[in-house]
Design an enzyme around this catalytic site. Sequence first.
Site, PDB file in Angstrom:
ATOM      1  N   HIS A  84       9.277  -1.597   8.816  1.00  0.00           N
ATOM      2  CA  HIS A  84       9.253  -2.298   8.032  1.00  0.00           C
ATOM      3  C   HIS A  84       8.062  -1.951   6.357  1.00  0.00           C
ATOM      4  O   HIS A  84       7.121  -1.319   6.656  1.00  0.00           O
ATOM      5  CB  HIS A  84       9.219  -3.895   8.620  1.00  0.00           C
ATOM      6  CG  HIS A  84       7.408  -3.882   8.475  1.00  0.00           C
ATOM      7  ND1 HIS A  84       6.782  -4.736   9.105  1.00  0.00           N
ATOM      8  CD2 HIS A  84       7.059  -3.294   9.159  1.00  0.00           C
ATOM      9  CE1 HIS A  84       5.784  -5.152   9.532  1.00  0.00           C
ATOM     10  NE2 HIS A  84       4.727  -3.855   9.489  1.00  0.00           N
TER      11      HIS A  84
ATOM     12  N   LYS B 113      10.471   4.884   6.351  1.00  0.00           N
ATOM     13  CA  LYS B 113      10.918   3.637   5.628  1.00  0.00           C
ATOM     14  C   LYS B 113      12.151   3.748   4.425  1.00  0.00           C
ATOM     15  O   LYS B 113      11.697   4.437   4.127  1.00  0.00           O
ATOM     16  CB  LYS B 113       9.652   3.153   5.243  1.00  0.00           C
ATOM     17  CG  LYS B 113       8.190   3.057   6.004  1.00  0.00           C
ATOM     18  CD  LYS B 113       6.808   2.521   4.836  1.00  0.00           C
ATOM     19  CE  LYS B 113       5.485   2.085   5.605  1.00  0.00           C
ATOM     20  NZ  LYS B 113       4.963   1.990   4.464  1.00  0.00           N
TER      21      LYS B 113
ATOM     22  N   SER C 257       1.237  -0.982   0.202  1.00  0.00           N
ATOM     23  CA  SER C 257       0.244  -0.218  -0.370  1.00  0.00           C
ATOM     24  C   SER C 257       0.874   1.120   0.060  1.00  0.00           C
ATOM     25  O   SER C 257       1.106   1.448   0.792  1.00  0.00           O
ATOM     26  CB  SER C 257      -0.479   0.318   1.786  1.00  0.00           C
ATOM     27  OG  SER C 257      -0.408   0.263   2.864  1.00  0.00           O
TER      28      SER C 257
ATOM     29  N   GLU D 179      -2.178   5.985  12.555  1.00  0.00           N
ATOM     30  CA  GLU D 179      -1.575   6.258  11.667  1.00  0.00           C
ATOM     31  C   GLU D 179      -2.100   6.149   9.672  1.00  0.00           C
ATOM     32  O   GLU D 179      -3.028   5.413   9.493  1.00  0.00           O
ATOM     33  CB  GLU D 179      -0.619   5.034  10.939  1.00  0.00           C
ATOM     34  CG  GLU D 179       0.581   5.365   9.724  1.00  0.00           C
ATOM     35  CD  GLU D 179       1.808   3.794   9.790  1.00  0.00           C
ATOM     36  OE1 GLU D 179       2.003   3.280  10.426  1.00  0.00           O
ATOM     37  OE2 GLU D 179       1.506   3.169   8.436  1.00  0.00           O
TER      38      GLU D 179
ATOM     39  N   ASP E  82       2.484   8.578   6.720  1.00  0.00           N
ATOM     40  CA  ASP E  82       3.891   7.500   6.402  1.00  0.00           C
ATOM     41  C   ASP E  82       2.446   7.689   4.256  1.00  0.00           C
ATOM     42  O   ASP E  82       3.022   8.629   3.688  1.00  0.00           O
ATOM     43  CB  ASP E  82       2.409   6.708   6.466  1.00  0.00           C
ATOM     44  CG  ASP E  82       2.981   4.437   5.845  1.00  0.00           C
ATOM     45  OD1 ASP E  82       4.110   5.450   5.119  1.00  0.00           O
ATOM     46  OD2 ASP E  82       2.325   3.737   5.918  1.00  0.00           O
TER      47      ASP E  82
ATOM     48  N   LYS F 247       7.906   0.110  13.902  1.00  0.00           N
ATOM     49  CA  LYS F 247       6.496  -1.685  13.933  1.00  0.00           C
ATOM     50  C   LYS F 247       7.266  -2.221  12.705  1.00  0.00           C
ATOM     51  O   LYS F 247       7.662  -2.076  12.083  1.00  0.00           O
ATOM     52  CB  LYS F 247       5.271  -0.918  13.343  1.00  0.00           C
ATOM     53  CG  LYS F 247       5.147  -0.222  12.231  1.00  0.00           C
ATOM     54  CD  LYS F 247       3.747   0.228  11.594  1.00  0.00           C
ATOM     55  CE  LYS F 247       3.227   0.597   9.940  1.00  0.00           C
ATOM     56  NZ  LYS F 247       2.364   0.379   9.089  1.00  0.00           N
TER      57      LYS F 247
ATOM     58  N   GLN G  22      -6.358  -1.905   7.880  1.00  0.00           N
ATOM     59  CA  GLN G  22      -5.350  -2.536   7.155  1.00  0.00           C
ATOM     60  C   GLN G  22      -4.904  -3.197   8.543  1.00  0.00           C
ATOM     61  O   GLN G  22      -4.105  -4.628   8.342  1.00  0.00           O
ATOM     62  CB  GLN G  22      -4.157  -1.859   6.490  1.00  0.00           C
ATOM     63  CG  GLN G  22      -2.694  -2.317   5.753  1.00  0.00           C
ATOM     64  CD  GLN G  22      -1.611  -1.313   5.296  1.00  0.00           C
ATOM     65  OE1 GLN G  22      -2.483  -1.442   3.962  1.00  0.00           O
ATOM     66  NE2 GLN G  22      -1.175  -1.108   5.832  1.00  0.00           N
ATOM     67  N   GLU G  23      -3.996  -2.821   9.580  1.00  0.00           N
ATOM     68  CA  GLU G  23      -3.234  -2.980  10.549  1.00  0.00           C
ATOM     69  C   GLU G  23      -3.803  -2.482  12.189  1.00  0.00           C
ATOM     70  O   GLU G  23      -4.247  -1.398  12.122  1.00  0.00           O
ATOM     71  CB  GLU G  23      -1.638  -2.400  10.664  1.00  0.00           C
ATOM     72  CG  GLU G  23      -1.019  -2.587   9.376  1.00  0.00           C
ATOM     73  CD  GLU G  23      -0.187  -1.613   9.485  1.00  0.00           C
ATOM     74  OE1 GLU G  23       0.939  -1.431   9.975  1.00  0.00           O
ATOM     75  OE2 GLU G  23       1.099  -1.952   7.746  1.00  0.00           O
TER      76      GLU G  23
ATOM     77  N   HIS H 289      -3.783  -6.134   3.071  1.00  0.00           N
ATOM     78  CA  HIS H 289      -3.066  -6.920   3.590  1.00  0.00           C
ATOM     79  C   HIS H 289      -3.232  -8.267   4.071  1.00  0.00           C
ATOM     80  O   HIS H 289      -2.439  -9.056   4.208  1.00  0.00           O
ATOM     81  CB  HIS H 289      -1.890  -6.496   4.526  1.00  0.00           C
ATOM     82  CG  HIS H 289      -1.034  -5.778   4.839  1.00  0.00           C
ATOM     83  ND1 HIS H 289      -0.555  -5.168   5.174  1.00  0.00           N
ATOM     84  CD2 HIS H 289      -0.359  -4.881   3.105  1.00  0.00           C
ATOM     85  CE1 HIS H 289       0.108  -4.074   4.569  1.00  0.00           C
ATOM     86  NE2 HIS H 289      -0.062  -3.818   3.384  1.00  0.00           N
TER      87      HIS H 289
ATOM     88  N   GLU I 286       1.659  -9.716   7.143  1.00  0.00           N
ATOM     89  CA  GLU I 286       2.632  -9.066   7.918  1.00  0.00           C
ATOM     90  C   GLU I 286       2.962  -9.955   9.025  1.00  0.00           C
ATOM     91  O   GLU I 286       3.129  -9.858  10.561  1.00  0.00           O
ATOM     92  CB  GLU I 286       2.509  -7.461   8.291  1.00  0.00           C
ATOM     93  CG  GLU I 286       2.623  -6.668   7.518  1.00  0.00           C
ATOM     94  CD  GLU I 286       2.790  -5.000   7.325  1.00  0.00           C
ATOM     95  OE1 GLU I 286       2.182  -4.743   9.046  1.00  0.00           O
ATOM     96  OE2 GLU I 286       2.720  -4.222   6.614  1.00  0.00           O
TER      97      GLU I 286
ATOM     98  N   ASP J 248      -3.407   1.419  11.964  1.00  0.00           N
ATOM     99  CA  ASP J 248      -2.904   2.059  10.749  1.00  0.00           C
ATOM    100  C   ASP J 248      -4.330   1.427   9.833  1.00  0.00           C
ATOM    101  O   ASP J 248      -4.167   0.890   8.337  1.00  0.00           O
ATOM    102  CB  ASP J 248      -1.301   1.581   9.714  1.00  0.00           C
ATOM    103  CG  ASP J 248      -1.410   1.918   8.942  1.00  0.00           C
ATOM    104  OD1 ASP J 248      -1.831   3.165   8.083  1.00  0.00           O
ATOM    105  OD2 ASP J 248      -0.275   1.595   7.481  1.00  0.00           O
TER     106      ASP J 248
HETATM  107  P1  PGA Z   1       2.796  -1.853   2.600  1.00  0.00           P
HETATM  108  O1  PGA Z   1       2.142  -1.557   4.481  1.00  0.00           O
HETATM  109  O2  PGA Z   1       4.641  -1.830   3.371  1.00  0.00           O
HETATM  110  O3  PGA Z   1       2.206  -2.330   2.513  1.00  0.00           O
HETATM  111  O4  PGA Z   1       3.217  -0.274   2.284  1.00  0.00           O
HETATM  112  C1  PGA Z   1       2.899  -0.774   5.344  1.00  0.00           C
HETATM  113  C2  PGA Z   1       2.136   0.973   5.559  1.00  0.00           C
HETATM  114  O5  PGA Z   1       1.187   1.115   5.328  1.00  0.00           O
HETATM  115  O6  PGA Z   1       2.534   0.791   7.214  1.00  0.00           O
HETATM  116 ZN    ZN Z   2       0.654   2.682   6.838  1.00  0.00          ZN
END
Ligand code: PGA
Ligand code: ZN
Length: 424
Positions: A368, A340, A44, A288, A315, A391, A166-167, A158, A208, A246
């Site tokens: 990551h 990142k 993403s 996030e 992000d 994270k 997503q998270e 994911h 993840e 997130d």
């Molecule tokens: P990605 O997602 O590594 O698949 O881009 C991680 C995030 O959105 O923090």
């Molecule tokens: Zn993110």
Amino acid sequence: MNPIRIVDLTALEILDSRGRPTVQVDLRLGNGAMVTAGVPSGASTGTREAVERRDGDASRFAGLGVAGAVESVCGEIADLLRGRDWASLADIDAALIELDGTPTKSRLGANAIVGVSMAAAKVLALVAGRELWQQLRPDGVDARLPVPHFNVINGGAHAPNPLDFQEFMVAPLGAPSMAEAVRAGAEVYTALRSLLSGEGHATGLGDEGGFAPMLRRPEDALGMLVSAIQNAGYLPGRDGVAIALDPAATGFRDPDGRYRVDEERLSSEEMVERYAELVARYPIWSIEDGLAEDDKGGWVALTERLGNRIQLVGDDNFVTNPDIIAAAIDDAVANAALIKVNQIGTVTETLQAMATCRRASYAQMVSHRSGETTDTFIADLAVGSGCGQIKTGAPARGERVAKYNRLIEISAAHPDLPYGLGSP
Ligand code: PGA
Ligand code: ZN
């Protein structure tokens, strides 16, 4: 510092944790010293990220091959770096950026450049007789052990479940040490597995390493997390184990600007209110990408509404880019940045992005990607930068666990390093 002379620089097309090709860089010095770096890859991604070079040859890896990026390393980049003395990582990274010549590193490939940059940082540490985190520590910054954010429920891009966010992460803010924080994450993860299977949910994993149950509403996942934290014997909240989200909201925003959450279609203002309700009901300490990367008005409103109560992390909208982050600070967007290395493409620029955040007291969370290798570079980056947060997925799956285990290793070898958030 003694300059280094690179005698050999090569790369390989290896696999990441999703079974997609990625780049491994191998760098060797004249004295035989050798280091390796594995390049991560996201799913993403923000639109302004540095650009991965993929072959687009449909007959190999469905077009995702990285033979071209490997060729960049073994050809042009090796020609540039070999046989010359290099005094610092900043010099090497500046030369890589100049050789590439594009603003997004698309010619040689950000996946080629970042692998070389990571390997160069490692070899400079080796030559200096330091650990990588010591090498990466900026002058005047105190190293510390970061609060790990374990992504224990996966949705969005994911996982193949109906969860839009997503998270869903658990963060042992109140743990007394790094090792106890990792223990808390693992125990909550195990308690969550029992809870999910007890309620008849599948306990298959997302990219993840978090569970990917067939839940729909964010509230369902959050309720499960609070119960799992309690069942594992911890206090939900900042004194014990808190929750971080997130949502990766760019992924569930319709072209008309509305956000799809479960069956609802929310305006940006309604989305902000939805977060305010979630924060009031659950022990959420950080969100996030709560809004889409191009919803700047929404981000400003979100920051006004919740920025003094919780951490708001950019992000997809910040992409670890020092200039973009500096502009966002001026606009009062968010109060923290995700970091990142492959989003910006060199370690030097990553450190610059973190310095930009520090100057404005924006917090930073090293991260990551969903596609990972067993390289533990980011564990050292989180410690050396003193940012206090990382994270790197669930406390399960080798490529995620490698980072948490590296943090345990650093903390055992350096009991003097403090654990926890610190101040940004
Ligand atoms: P990605 O997602 O590594 O698949 O881009 C991680 C995030 O959105 O923090
Ligand atoms: Zn993110």
